[in-house]
Scaffold this motif. Structure first.
Motif, PDB file in Angstrom:
ATOM      1  N   ILE A 196     -20.407  38.813 -20.853  1.00 23.58           N
ATOM      2  CA  ILE A 196     -21.313  39.098 -21.962  1.00 23.58           C
ATOM      3  C   ILE A 196     -20.628  39.090 -23.329  1.00 23.58           C
ATOM      4  CG2 ILE A 196     -22.939  40.791 -22.911  1.00 23.58           C
ATOM      5  CD1 ILE A 196     -23.338  41.784 -20.010  1.00 23.58           C
ATOM      6  N   THR A 197     -19.535  39.845 -23.487  1.00 18.40           N
ATOM      7  CA  THR A 197     -18.960  40.022 -24.829  1.00 18.40           C
ATOM      8  C   THR A 197     -17.604  39.375 -25.030  1.00 18.40           C
ATOM      9  OG1 THR A 197     -17.919  42.146 -24.247  1.00 18.40           O
ATOM     10  CG2 THR A 197     -20.183  42.222 -25.126  1.00 18.40           C
ATOM     11  N   ASN A 198     -16.877  39.070 -23.952  1.00 20.65           N
ATOM     12  CA  ASN A 198     -15.526  38.535 -24.116  1.00 20.65           C
ATOM     13  C   ASN A 198     -15.166  37.619 -22.944  1.00 20.65           C
ATOM     14  OD1 ASN A 198     -12.877  38.021 -24.790  1.00 20.65           O
ATOM     15  ND2 ASN A 198     -12.187  40.136 -24.700  1.00 20.65           N
ATOM     16  N   PRO A 199     -15.679  36.395 -22.941  1.00 23.91           N
ATOM     17  CA  PRO A 199     -15.429  35.489 -21.814  1.00 23.91           C
ATOM     18  C   PRO A 199     -13.974  35.106 -21.635  1.00 23.91           C
ATOM     19  CG  PRO A 199     -16.485  34.328 -23.634  1.00 23.91           C
ATOM     20  CD  PRO A 199     -16.540  35.778 -23.976  1.00 23.91           C
ATOM     21  N   ASP A 200     -13.132  35.313 -22.651  1.00 21.59           N
ATOM     22  CA  ASP A 200     -11.720  34.928 -22.559  1.00 21.59           C
ATOM     23  C   ASP A 200     -10.828  36.078 -22.080  1.00 21.59           C
ATOM     24  OD1 ASP A 200     -12.237  32.335 -23.511  1.00 21.59           O
ATOM     25  OD2 ASP A 200     -12.204  33.032 -25.578  1.00 21.59           O
ATOM     26  N   LEU A 201     -11.411  37.235 -21.778  1.00 20.98           N
ATOM     27  CA  LEU A 201     -10.615  38.379 -21.340  1.00 20.98           C
ATOM     28  C   LEU A 201      -9.925  38.075 -20.020  1.00 20.98           C
ATOM     29  CD1 LEU A 201      -9.802  41.373 -21.783  1.00 20.98           C
ATOM     30  CD2 LEU A 201     -11.839  41.994 -20.455  1.00 20.98           C
ATOM     31  N   GLN A 202      -8.611  38.298 -19.977  1.00 19.38           N
ATOM     32  CA  GLN A 202      -7.805  38.041 -18.775  1.00 19.38           C
ATOM     33  C   GLN A 202      -7.412  39.361 -18.130  1.00 19.38           C
ATOM     34  OE1 GLN A 202      -3.966  36.378 -19.563  1.00 19.38           O
ATOM     35  NE2 GLN A 202      -3.490  35.982 -17.417  1.00 19.38           N
ATOM     36  N   LEU A 203      -7.547  39.449 -16.833  1.00 14.37           N
ATOM     37  CA  LEU A 203      -7.106  40.629 -16.092  1.00 14.37           C
ATOM     38  C   LEU A 203      -5.660  40.419 -15.658  1.00 14.37           C
ATOM     39  CD1 LEU A 203      -7.749  43.355 -14.766  1.00 14.37           C
ATOM     40  CD2 LEU A 203      -8.587  42.085 -12.774  1.00 14.37           C
ATOM     41  N   LEU A 204      -4.720  41.110 -16.316  1.00  9.18           N
ATOM     42  CA  LEU A 204      -3.312  40.952 -15.955  1.00  9.18           C
ATOM     43  C   LEU A 204      -3.023  41.513 -14.573  1.00  9.18           C
ATOM     44  CD1 LEU A 204      -1.187  41.764 -19.163  1.00  9.18           C
ATOM     45  CD2 LEU A 204      -1.770  39.545 -18.184  1.00  9.18           C
ATOM     46  N   GLY A 205      -3.614  42.678 -14.269  1.00 10.54           N
ATOM     47  CA  GLY A 205      -3.381  43.307 -12.984  1.00 10.54           C
ATOM     48  C   GLY A 205      -3.192  44.800 -13.113  1.00 10.54           C
ATOM     49  N   ALA A 206      -2.734  45.398 -12.019  1.00  9.97           N
ATOM     50  CA  ALA A 206      -2.488  46.840 -11.977  1.00  9.97           C
ATOM     51  C   ALA A 206      -0.999  47.119 -12.163  1.00  9.97           C
ATOM     52  CB  ALA A 206      -2.967  47.422 -10.655  1.00  9.97           C
ATOM     53  N   LEU A 207      -0.700  48.254 -12.787  1.00  3.75           N
ATOM     54  CA  LEU A 207       0.687  48.700 -12.947  1.00  3.75           C
ATOM     55  C   LEU A 207       0.875  49.999 -12.177  1.00  3.75           C
ATOM     56  CD1 LEU A 207       3.479  48.478 -14.380  1.00  3.75           C
ATOM     57  CD2 LEU A 207       2.517  49.968 -16.160  1.00  3.75           C
ATOM     58  N   PRO A 208       1.697  50.004 -11.122  1.00  6.53           N
ATOM     59  CA  PRO A 208       1.916  51.239 -10.370  1.00  6.53           C
ATOM     60  C   PRO A 208       2.642  52.277 -11.228  1.00  6.53           C
ATOM     61  CG  PRO A 208       2.696  49.307  -9.161  1.00  6.53           C
ATOM     62  CD  PRO A 208       2.451  48.867 -10.562  1.00  6.53           C
TER      63      PRO A 208
END
Length: 264
Positions: A170-182
């Protein structure tokens, strides 16, 4: 090229603010121009860089709800990181923005004039999935999820990932999910490794390296109004410096992002 990173998790106590402050200080120590944005009404990130939120007359609240320019509110710090601070006034920002059109874009508009002045902008999202977090995700290029390596840590991760997907749609189609940080990771226990493996498998989510170890130095640094990198050498500071090197290589040198594989 400037990159904007949102650090988000609606669960409290996962070392989210510690991650923002420590990563920013580590990148600043590399010579990068770093801006951090405090979107939490508690103002813990602001305090971590030596500024008392209770004594500030203006904050990111004024930037988001009035015509105030962000550059008029910025604060410098002893660690070379610039802060767009928060105060308790921010607790009322959702109500003010609720009836405004394009409310999710308020932060993105505010940061636009500053973007070319910094190598990286790191946004500390509040422990909720309200309008402030939506603003952070809408303004960001990528999002990082600190993940506490304890029982039931994965509760809420699915909801956050759904929110990220909705923002992407909807608002940010270029948003990238880097991942989780333990975070709060104890390599001596199988439990920490099990939690990381469970989240990685359950959500098909990349897990970044290195894991951030549990250490009392984080609490000591927060209480003194400084980041963990400001004190003497400790394993927490070493881990965040390594994370900063990995992200810098990924963002600016085209290297592959280092991930962590739990041995279970």
């Amino acid at each position: 090229m400037t990159t904007i990173l949102a650090v988000a998790n609606q669960k409290g106590g996962v070392a989210k603010t510690t991650t923002v402050a420590s990563l920013a200080a580590a990148l600043g120590a590399q010579g990068r121009a770093v801006l951090v944005v405090d979107l939490d009404p508690q103002g813990c990130l602001t305090f971590s860089f030596g500024h008392n939120p209770d004594r500030l007359e203006e904050s990111v609240y004024d930037v988001l709800t009035t015509e105030k320019h962000a550059k008029e509110v910025l604060l410098e710090t002893s660690e070379g990181v610039t802060v767009l601070p928060a105060t308790i006034d921010l607790a009322g920002a959702d109500a003010v923005l609720l009836m405004r059109p394009g409310r999710e874009f308020a932060l993105k508009r505010a940061l636009a004039p500053l973007r070319d002045q910094y190598d990286v902008i790191i946004i500390d999202c509040p422990p909720s999935l309200g309008i402030m977090t939506l603003n952070g995700l809408t303004a960001a290029d990528s999002v990082l999820i600190p993940l506490q390596c304890e029982t039931l840590a994965h509760r809420g991760v699915g909801q956050l990932l759904r929110t990220v997907r909705e923002v992407q749609q909807i608002t940010n189609p270029d948003l990238q999910l880097l991942g989780a940080l333990p975070t709060l990771y104890d390599a001596r226990t199988t439990h920490s490794r099990d939690v990381v493996a469970d989240v990685s498998d359950r959500y098909d989510l990349p897990v970044l390296a290195p894991p951030i170890p549990r250490t009392v130095r984080f609490a000591e640094a927060s209480a003194s109004g400084a980041t963990v990198l400001a004190g003497r050498k400790n394993k927490g500071a070493v881990a965040y410096r390594q994370l900063a090197e990995n992200l810098a290589g990924y963002w600016w040198e085209g290297k592959e992002l280092a991930t962590f594989a739990a041995e279970v």
